[in-house]
Design a protein around this motif. Structure first.
Motif, PDB file in Angstrom:
ATOM      1  N   ILE A  80     -21.360 -91.734 -80.462  1.00  0.00           N
ATOM      2  CA  ILE A  80     -21.266 -90.510 -79.681  1.00  0.00           C
ATOM      3  C   ILE A  80     -22.377 -89.461 -79.545  1.00  0.00           C
ATOM      4  CG2 ILE A  80     -19.613 -88.641 -79.110  1.00  0.00           C
ATOM      5  CD1 ILE A  80     -17.431 -90.741 -79.924  1.00  0.00           C
ATOM      6  N   LEU A  81     -22.452 -89.030 -81.032  1.00  0.00           N
ATOM      7  CA  LEU A  81     -23.453 -88.070 -81.388  1.00  0.00           C
ATOM      8  C   LEU A  81     -24.950 -88.417 -80.731  1.00  0.00           C
ATOM      9  CD1 LEU A  81     -24.244 -85.328 -82.751  1.00  0.00           C
ATOM     10  CD2 LEU A  81     -24.980 -86.566 -84.731  1.00  0.00           C
ATOM     11  N   ALA A  82     -25.054 -89.798 -81.102  1.00  0.00           N
ATOM     12  CA  ALA A  82     -26.452 -90.216 -80.544  1.00  0.00           C
ATOM     13  C   ALA A  82     -26.782 -90.096 -79.215  1.00  0.00           C
ATOM     14  CB  ALA A  82     -26.529 -91.737 -80.726  1.00  0.00           C
ATOM     15  N   PHE A  83     -25.765 -90.145 -78.551  1.00  0.00           N
ATOM     16  CA  PHE A  83     -25.855 -89.870 -76.947  1.00  0.00           C
ATOM     17  C   PHE A  83     -25.775 -88.550 -76.474  1.00  0.00           C
ATOM     18  CE2 PHE A  83     -23.984 -89.337 -72.788  1.00  0.00           C
ATOM     19  CZ  PHE A  83     -25.004 -89.920 -72.084  1.00  0.00           C
ATOM     20  N   VAL A  84     -24.792 -87.840 -77.224  1.00  0.00           N
ATOM     21  CA  VAL A  84     -24.613 -86.402 -76.925  1.00  0.00           C
ATOM     22  C   VAL A  84     -25.819 -85.486 -77.152  1.00  0.00           C
ATOM     23  CG1 VAL A  84     -23.264 -84.222 -77.373  1.00  0.00           C
ATOM     24  CG2 VAL A  84     -21.912 -86.455 -77.025  1.00  0.00           C
ATOM     25  N   ALA A  85     -26.458 -85.657 -78.242  1.00  0.00           N
ATOM     26  CA  ALA A  85     -27.464 -84.690 -78.717  1.00  0.00           C
ATOM     27  C   ALA A  85     -28.597 -84.508 -77.498  1.00  0.00           C
ATOM     28  CB  ALA A  85     -27.948 -85.283 -79.888  1.00  0.00           C
ATOM     29  N   PRO A  86     -29.357 -85.816 -77.411  1.00  0.00           N
ATOM     30  CA  PRO A  86     -30.325 -85.775 -76.057  1.00  0.00           C
ATOM     31  C   PRO A  86     -29.617 -85.378 -74.755  1.00  0.00           C
ATOM     32  CG  PRO A  86     -30.007 -87.961 -76.517  1.00  0.00           C
ATOM     33  CD  PRO A  86     -29.104 -87.320 -77.550  1.00  0.00           C
ATOM     34  N   PHE A  87     -28.487 -85.904 -74.471  1.00  0.00           N
ATOM     35  CA  PHE A  87     -27.909 -85.500 -73.146  1.00  0.00           C
ATOM     36  C   PHE A  87     -27.760 -83.716 -73.188  1.00  0.00           C
ATOM     37  CE2 PHE A  87     -24.034 -84.997 -70.885  1.00  0.00           C
ATOM     38  CZ  PHE A  87     -24.068 -85.501 -69.620  1.00  0.00           C
ATOM     39  N   ALA A  88     -27.594 -83.168 -74.139  1.00  0.00           N
ATOM     40  CA  ALA A  88     -27.143 -81.787 -74.079  1.00  0.00           C
ATOM     41  C   ALA A  88     -28.753 -81.185 -73.949  1.00  0.00           C
ATOM     42  CB  ALA A  88     -26.531 -81.210 -75.344  1.00  0.00           C
ATOM     43  N   GLY A  89     -29.526 -81.817 -74.348  1.00  0.00           N
ATOM     44  CA  GLY A  89     -30.962 -81.226 -74.143  1.00  0.00           C
ATOM     45  C   GLY A  89     -31.407 -80.991 -72.716  1.00  0.00           C
ATOM     46  N   PHE A  90     -30.587 -81.742 -71.703  1.00  0.00           N
ATOM     47  CA  PHE A  90     -30.982 -81.736 -70.328  1.00  0.00           C
ATOM     48  C   PHE A  90     -30.776 -80.416 -69.541  1.00  0.00           C
ATOM     49  CE2 PHE A  90     -31.344 -86.395 -69.940  1.00  0.00           C
ATOM     50  CZ  PHE A  90     -32.349 -86.508 -69.230  1.00  0.00           C
ATOM     51  N   VAL A  91     -30.024 -79.650 -70.415  1.00  0.00           N
ATOM     52  CA  VAL A  91     -29.314 -78.361 -69.795  1.00  0.00           C
ATOM     53  C   VAL A  91     -30.340 -77.388 -69.448  1.00  0.00           C
ATOM     54  CG1 VAL A  91     -27.793 -76.393 -70.372  1.00  0.00           C
ATOM     55  CG2 VAL A  91     -27.357 -78.455 -70.913  1.00  0.00           C
ATOM     56  N   THR A  92     -31.601 -77.343 -70.360  1.00  0.00           N
ATOM     57  CA  THR A  92     -32.592 -76.324 -69.803  1.00  0.00           C
ATOM     58  C   THR A  92     -33.727 -76.740 -69.292  1.00  0.00           C
ATOM     59  OG1 THR A  92     -33.545 -77.128 -71.880  1.00  0.00           O
ATOM     60  CG2 THR A  92     -32.147 -75.184 -72.282  1.00  0.00           C
ATOM     61  N   ILE A  93     -33.706 -78.249 -68.750  1.00  0.00           N
ATOM     62  CA  ILE A  93     -34.815 -78.554 -68.128  1.00  0.00           C
ATOM     63  C   ILE A  93     -34.899 -78.199 -66.770  1.00  0.00           C
ATOM     64  CG2 ILE A  93     -36.024 -80.662 -67.249  1.00  0.00           C
ATOM     65  CD1 ILE A  93     -35.626 -81.520 -70.444  1.00  0.00           C
ATOM     66  N   LEU A  99     -33.419 -75.177 -59.722  1.00  0.00           N
ATOM     67  CA  LEU A  99     -32.669 -76.438 -59.924  1.00  0.00           C
ATOM     68  C   LEU A  99     -32.836 -76.670 -61.506  1.00  0.00           C
ATOM     69  CD1 LEU A  99     -31.036 -77.813 -57.620  1.00  0.00           C
ATOM     70  CD2 LEU A  99     -32.424 -79.799 -58.273  1.00  0.00           C
ATOM     71  N   GLY A 100     -31.803 -76.353 -61.897  1.00  0.00           N
ATOM     72  CA  GLY A 100     -31.397 -76.782 -63.624  1.00  0.00           C
ATOM     73  C   GLY A 100     -30.175 -76.005 -63.703  1.00  0.00           C
ATOM     74  N   ILE A 101     -29.528 -76.619 -64.866  1.00  0.00           N
ATOM     75  CA  ILE A 101     -28.188 -76.086 -65.206  1.00  0.00           C
ATOM     76  C   ILE A 101     -28.258 -74.494 -65.689  1.00  0.00           C
ATOM     77  CG2 ILE A 101     -26.223 -76.454 -66.463  1.00  0.00           C
ATOM     78  CD1 ILE A 101     -26.676 -79.387 -66.082  1.00  0.00           C
ATOM     79  N   GLN A 102     -29.076 -74.349 -66.768  1.00  0.00           N
ATOM     80  CA  GLN A 102     -29.252 -73.103 -67.423  1.00  0.00           C
ATOM     81  C   GLN A 102     -30.431 -72.885 -67.896  1.00  0.00           C
ATOM     82  OE1 GLN A 102     -28.111 -70.003 -67.788  1.00  0.00           O
ATOM     83  NE2 GLN A 102     -25.983 -70.349 -68.586  1.00  0.00           N
ATOM     84  N   ASP A 103     -30.928 -71.777 -67.693  1.00  0.00           N
ATOM     85  CA  ASP A 103     -32.357 -71.552 -68.107  1.00  0.00           C
ATOM     86  C   ASP A 103     -32.202 -70.606 -69.335  1.00  0.00           C
ATOM     87  OD1 ASP A 103     -34.922 -71.687 -68.228  1.00  0.00           O
ATOM     88  OD2 ASP A 103     -35.252 -69.642 -67.354  1.00  0.00           O
ATOM     89  N   LEU A 104     -32.452 -71.009 -70.419  1.00  0.00           N
ATOM     90  CA  LEU A 104     -32.137 -70.190 -71.611  1.00  0.00           C
ATOM     91  C   LEU A 104     -33.547 -69.413 -72.014  1.00  0.00           C
ATOM     92  CD1 LEU A 104     -30.416 -72.743 -74.128  1.00  0.00           C
ATOM     93  CD2 LEU A 104     -29.311 -70.871 -72.774  1.00  0.00           C
ATOM     94  N   MET A 106     -34.909 -69.224 -74.517  1.00  0.00           N
ATOM     95  CA  MET A 106     -35.717 -70.049 -75.775  1.00  0.00           C
ATOM     96  C   MET A 106     -35.406 -71.659 -75.670  1.00  0.00           C
ATOM     97  SD  MET A 106     -33.874 -68.173 -78.940  1.00  0.00           S
ATOM     98  CE  MET A 106     -34.025 -69.927 -79.952  1.00  0.00           C
ATOM     99  N   GLY A 107     -35.425 -71.978 -74.380  1.00  0.00           N
ATOM    100  CA  GLY A 107     -35.034 -73.366 -74.128  1.00  0.00           C
ATOM    101  C   GLY A 107     -35.674 -74.477 -74.799  1.00  0.00           C
ATOM    102  N   ALA A 108     -36.916 -74.332 -75.187  1.00  0.00           N
ATOM    103  CA  ALA A 108     -37.740 -75.334 -75.821  1.00  0.00           C
ATOM    104  C   ALA A 108     -37.088 -75.353 -77.168  1.00  0.00           C
ATOM    105  CB  ALA A 108     -39.061 -74.953 -75.799  1.00  0.00           C
ATOM    106  N   VAL A 109     -36.834 -74.370 -77.879  1.00  0.00           N
ATOM    107  CA  VAL A 109     -36.127 -74.526 -79.189  1.00  0.00           C
ATOM    108  C   VAL A 109     -34.968 -75.267 -79.169  1.00  0.00           C
ATOM    109  CG1 VAL A 109     -35.370 -73.036 -81.153  1.00  0.00           C
ATOM    110  CG2 VAL A 109     -37.307 -72.231 -79.868  1.00  0.00           C
ATOM    111  N   TYR A 110     -34.486 -74.928 -78.247  1.00  0.00           N
ATOM    112  CA  TYR A 110     -32.864 -75.486 -78.027  1.00  0.00           C
ATOM    113  C   TYR A 110     -32.832 -77.032 -78.066  1.00  0.00           C
ATOM    114  CZ  TYR A 110     -28.869 -76.834 -75.554  1.00  0.00           C
ATOM    115  OH  TYR A 110     -27.645 -77.696 -74.866  1.00  0.00           O
ATOM    116  N   SER A 167     -39.255 -69.762 -72.285  1.00  0.00           N
ATOM    117  CA  SER A 167     -38.264 -70.295 -71.295  1.00  0.00           C
ATOM    118  C   SER A 167     -38.845 -71.213 -70.646  1.00  0.00           C
ATOM    119  CB  SER A 167     -37.888 -69.183 -70.303  1.00  0.00           C
ATOM    120  OG  SER A 167     -37.776 -69.548 -69.004  1.00  0.00           O
ATOM    121  N   MET A 168     -38.257 -72.434 -70.258  1.00  0.00           N
ATOM    122  CA  MET A 168     -38.946 -73.645 -69.466  1.00  0.00           C
ATOM    123  C   MET A 168     -39.433 -73.178 -68.108  1.00  0.00           C
ATOM    124  SD  MET A 168     -38.643 -76.312 -71.294  1.00  0.00           S
ATOM    125  CE  MET A 168     -37.565 -77.147 -72.440  1.00  0.00           C
ATOM    126  N   ARG A 169     -38.516 -72.246 -67.301  1.00  0.00           N
ATOM    127  CA  ARG A 169     -38.945 -72.041 -66.097  1.00  0.00           C
ATOM    128  C   ARG A 169     -40.140 -71.195 -65.920  1.00  0.00           C
ATOM    129  NH1 ARG A 169     -33.596 -71.377 -62.718  1.00  0.00           N
ATOM    130  NH2 ARG A 169     -33.156 -73.343 -63.603  1.00  0.00           N
TER     131      ARG A 169
END
Lengths: 326, 200, 404
Positions: A80-93, A99-104, A106-110, A167-169
């Motif tokens: 579960i963790l194996a999948f969740v960790a990279p999956f959550a990384g998509f949030v900032t991309i 078009l992207g879920i959330q622009d943090l 400091m997205g790269a660090v996240y 910030s990625m964006r």
């Protein structure tokens, strides 16, 4: 209301990623086949497109086997963790402008932080399954992830120095006026590509699951859906790494030499996906060409080649940036 | 400096390797799409043993095998059994009744075919050797061509595969039952006909 | 002679009352006493590699005692594929033995057939026609190429380069097609028989061989580009599992493994049997005795074997392909004979003892894989587990050949 919206985002993102992974597995098979003078899957569905779907259905319907001496909780949590960790990384991309879920800010660090938590899942899987092959795979993975995390981050620091933001964006937007950062940072790009390949446990750095030595490495004992999750995780991580490369070095969704504000958003999405897939193709090409490294060579390569070059790159970039500023 | 040269040399060797795989990516593929396309087999291909039958003369349709047991003697794994009858041709002594070959043992060494003095057996070109049952791997070749063809047809009907010309005992029983039934029906018809004929 | 030597060595592997691992010291009990011997105490653990494992090349079992990633000792456990071929051979007529030898070294069947055929011919003083000898040389050298190509692929796969595996098989397939053309089989040929070969070569076969020899240099260059020159491959193999020449000789190592240690010992040159004295070829040898040199020896041997095939094909005389009048059951006079030949994996010997009947009294096979495998515990000690796989791959074992 926010909770429902969040859940909706997760579901949409999950389905998108799952579809991407299906395509990627299919692509991997086709690329490997072409390289090896074969044809590849072409029986299930048109041009064999449904082959991976069939495999996933097979994996889902398979029995979940657990070694009786394994640590139940850890064994269950690891995929579960194996999948969740990279999956959550998509949030900032950002896939396209706005078009992207959330622009943090400091997205790269996240993303890097989440990527390094992958190592826990591998160690859990290796320790929890009470198998010696798995244990060796997990130990290798721990050493590998820790030592490649540093050149990975160091190699992109040059980009952050030039951009002046995390910030990625904003990084993508900065590449619109000038050129892509791969031109300013060619060494950084190569180092990032190598380190990201190692981070995603892809060949030639696939030591944790080296099949000729360790059978299947840390997921030797996994079967059925849990195995499918590890599979999914590997490709998701590759997707995240290649998206990062696209955003940081290849100008994200931007088309060069064109006024991008005139171009509709859906073309931007296609451009982004095209760039990501080219990078993934490169990774697959590596996998099916190179032999696997040995553990100590891997460490030597990480510490003695990648890290010095990354530091030199960082210092030179910093000096040049300072000089241009003054 | 030497370190740098080593790094670049190594990098170059990797690029050379990538070039090789890239080259083959666009070459002609070597895969043969098996069930649809089959590679042409060599003339000497060693597959299933096939029985040869007399094609002309008084005894056309009878097997050429005279049960001389040369193949049985020469077989390194003793997988051949031959039972025999009296030959209908008075110039010859015996004729093979059943030629039973156990494919669980057969080595496909071709020695039996080479030992045969009458060209009664040849190596066929069928190579799909998979079975659901161990008993199916006993292949029986019979003396009568018509009967042999019946058995082949039954085998195909039962398995639905045209690639499986093997005759197992089970199918043989089925064919025997069918033949017996047909024979009885024929007798019955004859019996029905015969009073009519008598009345004429 | 060599029978006794190998027998005493094999006895240990087959007998179950002798404990399998005797080198490993018993677990230290000092922890219980609360007095650690050293600050950095590493506990050894046993790992069981095989009989079902992706890279044991069959059903070999290795009991490996490890300290972390480092192999402390490694004990091969044999016998999972033992099929009593020596005993079977004693119960068959001389002609019937040949098909069984296919099953021993199933990647070098032609050479295996040839050994038995040559032994029986020597025992019964059968004169083989010249054309048959030429055909034998052609098929045996082609089989050597096929075996080395397949080995190259398997070794690349052991190292992790899966594409080399498929490339090796692709070219081997062409040789199998040739063998199918002349003898009807693709793996278990039974082609070289007592008194000649089973059937004559066809013009199509000669055409196929010519085509193959034309493309082979290009393909070998590709392998060198893809594998031999690759920096990762060199790092993984250079200096790994190195054995000295003395060790190799004392362990009775033969074939490419011996030649990688610096001694160009090849029976085709040292004791030229058949027609090998007629051909012009070199014996490649390297000096380090490591995995990389074993790889290079075999790659060079592919080209040398191609050279022999070319010469034999050009000099192929007309004539019979087998002895015309050969008794169905050969009855050699009482006596014994030992034939040794250079198979792809090393020295392949056949000892045959006749008591004047149609069956041999005693048959002994000296197979190269078995003796070459005996050096694995020595060569692998102190290396990492990934190197163990590379060393095992570089020995080039065929389990059918090891266990017989």
């Amino acid at each position: 209301m926010d909770v429902i919206l969040g859940l909706l985002y997760v579901v949409i993102l999950f389905s998108l990623v799952a579809v991407q992974v299906l395509i990627l597995v299919f692509m991997e098979r086709k690329v490997s086949a072409w390289i090896q003078s074969r044809i590849g899957p072409n029986r299930v569905g048109p041009w064999g497109l449904l082959q991976t779907t069939a495999d996933i259905i097979k994996l889902i319907t398979k029995e979940n086997i657990r070694n009786i001496q394994s640590d139940k909780v850890i064994f269950f949590l690891a995929p579960i963790l194996a999948f969740v960790a990279p999956f959550a990384g998509f949030v900032t991309i950002p896939v396209a402008e706005n078009l992207g879920i959330q622009d943090l800010n400091m997205g790269a660090v996240y993303v890097f932080a989440l990527g390094s938590s992958m190592v826990f899942s591998v160690i859990w899987a290796g320790y929890g399954s009470n198998n010696r092959y798995a244990l060796i795979g997990a130990m290798r993975s721990a050493a590998q992830m820790i030592s490649y995390e540093i050149p990975l981050v160091t190699s992109v620091l040059g980009v952050f120095l030039i951009a002046g933001t995390l910030s990625m964006r904003e990084i993508v937007a900065l590449q619109e006026s000038g050129t892509w950062y791969v031109i300013y940072q060619p060494l950084g790009f190569i180092l990032f590509l190598v380190a990201a390949t190692a981070e995603a446990n892809r060949a030639p750095f696939d030591l944790p699951e080296a099949e000729s030595e360790l059978v299947a490495g840390f997921h030797t004992e996994y079967s059925g859906m849990k195995f499918a999750f590890f599979f999914l995780a590997e490709y998701t991580e590759m997707l995240v790494a290649c998206s990062l490369m696209t955003v940081l070095f290849l100008g994200g969704w931007l088309i060069p030499f064109v006024d991008n504000s005139q171009i509709p958003w859906w073309i931007h999405i296609f451009v982004f996906i095209f760039k990501v897939y080219s990078m993934i193709f490169l990774m697959m090409w590596f996998r099916w060409t190179f032999p696997r490294l040995r553990v100590d060579h891997l460490m030597q390569f990480g510490w003695k080649v990648l890290l010095p070059f990354a530091l030199v790159n960082l210092v030179v970039t910093g000096a040049v940036a300072l000089w241009l500023k003054s | 400096m030497r370190f740098l040269i080593d790094v670049f040399k190594g990098l170059w060797s990797l690029f050379v390797g990538l070039g090789v795989t890239f080259k083959y990516m666009f070459r002609k593929k070597t895969t043969v799409q098996y069930p649809e396309i089959k590679k042409p087999l060599a003339d000497r291909f060693i597959g299933y043993v096939k029985m040869m039958y007399e094609t002309e003369g008084e005894f056309a349709g009878h097997t050429k095998c005279v049960a001389c047991m040369a193949c049985v003697v020469v077989c390194p794994v003793s997988c051949i059994q031959v039972t025999h009858d009296k030959h209908p041709d008075p110039t010859k002594k015996r004729i093979a009744n059943d030629f039973i070959l156990d494919y669980t043992k057969c080595e496909f060494c071709n020695l039996c075919v080479e030992a045969c003095n009458f060209d009664a057996i040849i190596m066929g070109h069928d190579y799909e050797l998979s079975f659901y049952d161990r008993a199916d791997m006993d292949m029986i070749l019979v003396k009568d061509k018509k009967y042999n063809d019946d058995l082949y047809a039954a085998s195909r009907r039962q398995t639905g595969s045209e690639y499986r010309p093997i005759i197992a005992p089970r199918e043989r029983e089925i064919v025997d039952v069918i033949n017996k039934r047909e024979h009885e029906e024929r007798l019955k018809k004859q019996a029905e006909k015969s009073p009519a004929q008598q009345s004429e | 002679m060599s029978e006794q030597l190998t027998h005493s060595a094999s006895k240990k592997a087959f007998r179950k009352d002798i404990p399998l691992i005797d080198q490993i010291p018993p677990r230290k009990k000092h922890i219980l006493r609360g007095l650690p011997e050293s600050e950095l105490h590493v506990e050894e653990f046993l790992m069981n590699i095989g009989p079902q494992h992706p890279s044991t090349h069959g059903v070999l079992r290795l009991v490996v005692s490890m300290e972390g990633e480092v192999v402390k000792s490694c004990e091969p456990d044999l016998g999972y594929l033992h099929r009593t071929f020596e005993k079977i051979s004693e119960n068959r007529t001389y002609q019937q033995i040949v098909p069984f030898t296919d099953r021993m070294d199933y990647l070098g069947s032609m050479n295996a057939n040839w050994g038995v055929a040559a032994a029986v011919e020597k025992l019964a003083s059968i004169e083989v026609p010249e054309r048959a000898e030429y055909i034998r040389v052609i098929v045996a050298e082609l089989n050597r190429i096929a075996s080395h190509l397949m080995w190259m692929g398997a070794f690349a796969a052991d190292i992790g380069a899966l594409t080399g595996f498929v490339y090796g098989f692709r070219e081997r397939e062409m040789i199998l097609d040739m063998f199918e053309e002349i003898c009807g089989s693709r793996l278990t040929y039974g082609y070289i028989r007592v008194g000649g070969v089973a059937e004559d070569v066809t013009p199509k076969f000669i055409q196929m061989v010519n085509d193959f020899l034309k493309i082979l240099p290009d393909r070998v260059t590709d392998y060198h580009d893809l594998i031999t020159g690759n920096v990762i491959f060199i790092e993984r193999t250079r200096g790994i599992g190195a054995i000295t020449l003395d060790e190799a000789i004392s362990y009775d190592i033969t074939g490419p493994m011996l030649r990688a240690c610096g001694l160009p010992w090849d029976l085709r040159k040292e004791e030229p049997y058949s027609l090998y004295s007629k051909f012009d070829f070199n014996i490649p040898a390297y000096f380090n005795g490591d995995c990389y040199d074993r790889f290079r020896v075999r790659m060079d041997e592919i080209m040398e074997a191609a050279k022999i095939v070319r010469q034999a094909l050009d000099g192929l005389p007309e004539g019979d392909y087998k002895v015309k009048k050969l008794a169905r059951n050969i009855k050699p006079p009482v006596g014994d004979v030992y034939i040794r030949q250079e198979a792809p994996r090393g020295e392949y010997g056949v000892y045959m003892e006749s008591d004047g009947s149609i069956k041999p009294n005693r048959v002994k096979y000296r197979t190269p894989s078995f003796t070459n495998l005996s050096i694995l515990p020595l060569a692998a000690r102190g290396w990492k587990i990934a190197d163990l796989i590379a060393i095992l791959g570089s020995v080039d074992i065929v389990l059918g050949d090891v266990d017989r």
